[in-house]
Design a protein around this motif. Structure first.
Motif, mmCIF file in Angstrom:
data_model
loop_
_atom_site.group_PDB
_atom_site.id
_atom_site.type_symbol
_atom_site.label_atom_id
_atom_site.label_comp_id
_atom_site.label_asym_id
_atom_site.label_seq_id
_atom_site.Cartn_x
_atom_site.Cartn_y
_atom_site.Cartn_z
ATOM 1 N N UNK A 1 41.425 47.290 35.749
ATOM 2 C CA UNK A 1 41.213 46.066 35.014
ATOM 3 C C UNK A 1 40.343 45.060 35.642
ATOM 4 N N UNK A 2 40.316 44.760 36.765
ATOM 5 C CA UNK A 2 39.458 43.606 37.476
ATOM 6 C C UNK A 2 38.106 44.309 37.345
ATOM 7 N N UNK A 3 37.641 45.573 37.565
ATOM 8 C CA UNK A 3 36.258 46.187 37.572
ATOM 9 C C UNK A 3 35.932 45.927 36.176
ATOM 10 N N UNK A 4 36.769 46.230 35.326
ATOM 11 C CA UNK A 4 36.131 46.103 33.868
ATOM 12 C C UNK A 4 35.997 44.710 33.421
ATOM 13 N N UNK A 5 37.072 43.944 33.386
ATOM 14 C CA UNK A 5 36.942 42.661 33.016
ATOM 15 C C UNK A 5 36.666 41.467 33.588
ATOM 16 N N UNK A 6 37.038 41.629 35.078
ATOM 17 C CA UNK A 6 36.844 40.553 35.940
ATOM 18 C C UNK A 6 37.637 39.308 35.842
ATOM 19 N N UNK A 7 37.281 37.935 35.632
ATOM 20 C CA UNK A 7 37.968 36.980 35.514
ATOM 21 C C UNK A 7 38.406 36.738 34.071
ATOM 22 N N UNK A 8 38.091 37.697 33.318
ATOM 23 C CA UNK A 8 38.809 37.782 31.875
ATOM 24 C C UNK A 8 39.910 38.663 31.811
ATOM 25 N N UNK A 9 40.339 39.086 32.986
ATOM 26 C CA UNK A 9 41.457 40.191 33.025
ATOM 27 C C UNK A 9 42.720 39.660 32.151
ATOM 28 N N UNK A 10 42.837 38.398 32.274
ATOM 29 C CA UNK A 10 44.232 37.826 31.857
ATOM 30 C C UNK A 10 44.248 37.858 30.118
ATOM 31 N N UNK A 11 42.972 37.918 29.697
ATOM 32 C CA UNK A 11 42.825 38.025 28.260
ATOM 33 C C UNK A 11 42.627 39.307 27.654
#
Length: 503
Positions: free
Chosen positions: A446-456
């Motif tokens: 998730x972090x690799x794919x979305x970075x800071x936008x993970x929570x969304x």
């Protein structure tokens, strides 16, 4: 990878700077530092003594149990103690040896100092780490730290768990082993990870020296801790540095309600009761619910109390008190025209066994009444004792953990785990190796794919869980995330096991 604990001294964290030549984009670090020391942290330069063997297996070999063999006879055959066999095979504490089963014959590590106690942490299988005569590492084709060659960002992750603490180390090492398998799977998908590993020591140890390491403030995510005493300082550190903190294990600590960076994975059951009641009412509408008060330890009395007090419930409720059961008044609580759902007030195996026995004595095998059992997440750990009865009594239990051993992903994990570590996962609930795999894969991907936008994008992470799913909800406006993934597991009379999802 070895973690050492000196006799009579504070727990030690080992810093092994592992650069993995066969894992493009993956760097693994283990840190060594006194958990209670106040001295400034420093990087320990690699030497001949710091670098462990490329692959460390805790099993010398796997032994297939033969007829009439005992732990005593096996220990003599392999010249290992019974205690070492049990440490290597924790399930032997409660399970009997059975012909055909495989057990791990441990590879006994001789310490050079009798005061030393060694804990073996696995490395990534097939890694290539070489040491020259002068102690310098030859890294082969290993990439430098953070160099991604255009493949995307690098996720910096830390694991902080008690690897050297005797009571918990078997479970924690297994969690770490599963986590490494997730890292391997992600590497094959092009995900780049820097992994740092720290030993938190026992529950009375301080983790302040770990948090003083300069690399800690740059982490994207931290996994841990185990002990409640460590949650507060680690949560404060994560909040101050805006780092996501993944707490994989059950915790009744309330930090998740005031810290937006916390993810509580194994949510306390009481947090899930409202969800369970909603799905229970839909599934068993018009049923006759029999709450069976056995008079034993009522660890789940609050759950059944909530069933009784459910407003506008679409089912009837009858309560069988201990005195009614003793007086032979069991039949009076059951309906001949409704489906009867029996819920005991305790989650223990002893209660379940007694309940099944009393139902069988009262109604027999050839019964006309529709009687089903409904229970707790703990019941999946008792399946090996009651599998036939589960099918016979049309049994349900709720849980946020469950493993379908026939699922291809589960079969693949089990095969690879045995191949990597020459053993099977311990027979525990949950299985810690699978928990490590699921949490590692989901959050690193998730972090690799979305970075800071993970929570969304929490529901968009492409992920097939092998034991635990993720369905996160904010605890409140100021808090973090609670995992509310829930399902019922149904053992049908047709000998099918159905995992009922409610997404």
């Amino acid at each position: 990878m070895k973690l050492m604990k000196q006799g009579g001294q504070a727990p030690l964290l080992l810093l092994f700077f592992l650069l993995v030549s066969c894992f493009s984009g993956l760097d693994v670090f283990a840190q060594r530092e006194s958990a209670t020391s106040s001295r400034a942290s420093r990087t320990i330069q690699p030497s001949n003594n710091d670098i462990p063997p490329a692959v460390v297996s805790r099993c010398k070999q796997m032994h297939r149990v033969k007829r009439n063999e005992t732990l005593n006879s096996i220990s003599k055959d392999y010249n290992v103690s019974i205690e070492d066999l049990i440490v290597a095979n924790p399930e032997l504490e409660s399970d009997e040896l059975k012909k055909g089963n495989y057990i791990c014959i441990p590879a006994i590590v001789e310490a050079t100092d009798k005061k030393e106690k060694e804990v073996i942490l696995p490395s990534i299988p097939n890694q290539t780490i070489k040491t020259t005569a002068t102690g310098n590492k030859e890294r082969g084709t290993t990439l430098p730290i953070h160099r991604n060659q255009g493949k995307g960002p690098t996720v910096k992750a830390a694991i902080i768990l008690p690897f050297s603490e005797v009571e918990s180390r078997t479970r924690m090492v297994e969690y770490y082993e599963g986590f490494l398998m997730a890292v391997d799977s992600l590497k094959r998908k092009g995900v780049s990870v820097d992994l740092y590993v720290y030993d938190s020591g026992g529950q009375n140890a301080s983790i302040s020296s770990i948090l003083q390491h300069k690399e800690m403030v740059d982490m994207d995510v931290i996994f841990g801790p185990l002990y409640s005493k460590h949650i507060k300082p680690l949560a404060n550190f994560a909040k101050a540095n805006k780092i996501r903190l993944i707490i994989p294990f059950t915790s009744k600590d309330n930090e998740v309600f005031s810290n937006p960076y916390i993810y509580q994975i194994n949510t306390p059951q009481s947090y899930l009761y409202a969800e369970v009641y909603t799905h229970f009412a839909r599934e068993f509408k018009s049923a006759n619910v029999v709450i069976w008060n056995t008079g034993e330890q009522q660890s789940d009395y609050e759950f059944t109390k909530g069933i009784r007090r459910l407003p506008n419930r679409p089912f009837t409720v009858r309560i069988l008190e201990e005195g009614d059961i003793a007086a032979g008044m069991i039949r009076d609580a059951f309906s001949s025209t409704q489906t009867n759902i029996v819920i005991p007030t305790s989650n223990s195996n002893a209660t379940l066994a007694k309940l099944i026995s009393q139902l069988l004595a009262t109604f027999g095998k050839m019964r006309e009444d529709d009687i089903r059992l409904f229970g707790y997440p703990d019941w999946q750990a008792y399946a090996k004792d009651h599998i036939d009865e589960y099918f016979e009594w049309d049994t349900y239990f709720y849980s946020s953990f469950y493993t379908d051993n026939l699922m291809p992903e589960v079969m693949n994990f089990t095969k690879n785990y045995r191949k990597w570590y020459s053993k099977d996962t311990a027979n525990t609930y949950p299985k810690y190796g699978m928990l490590g795999y699921d949490t590692g894969f989901y959050f690193l991907k998730g972090l690799f794919t979305y970075g800071s936008e993970l929570e969304n994008n929490l529901s968009n992470v492409e992920f097939t869980p092998i034991q635990i799913g993720f369905k996160f909800s904010r605890a409140n406006n100021e808090g973090g995330f609670i995992n509310k993934q829930l399902f019922f597991v149904h053992f049908t009379k047709e000998h099918e096991i159905i995992k009922m999802n409610f997404d």
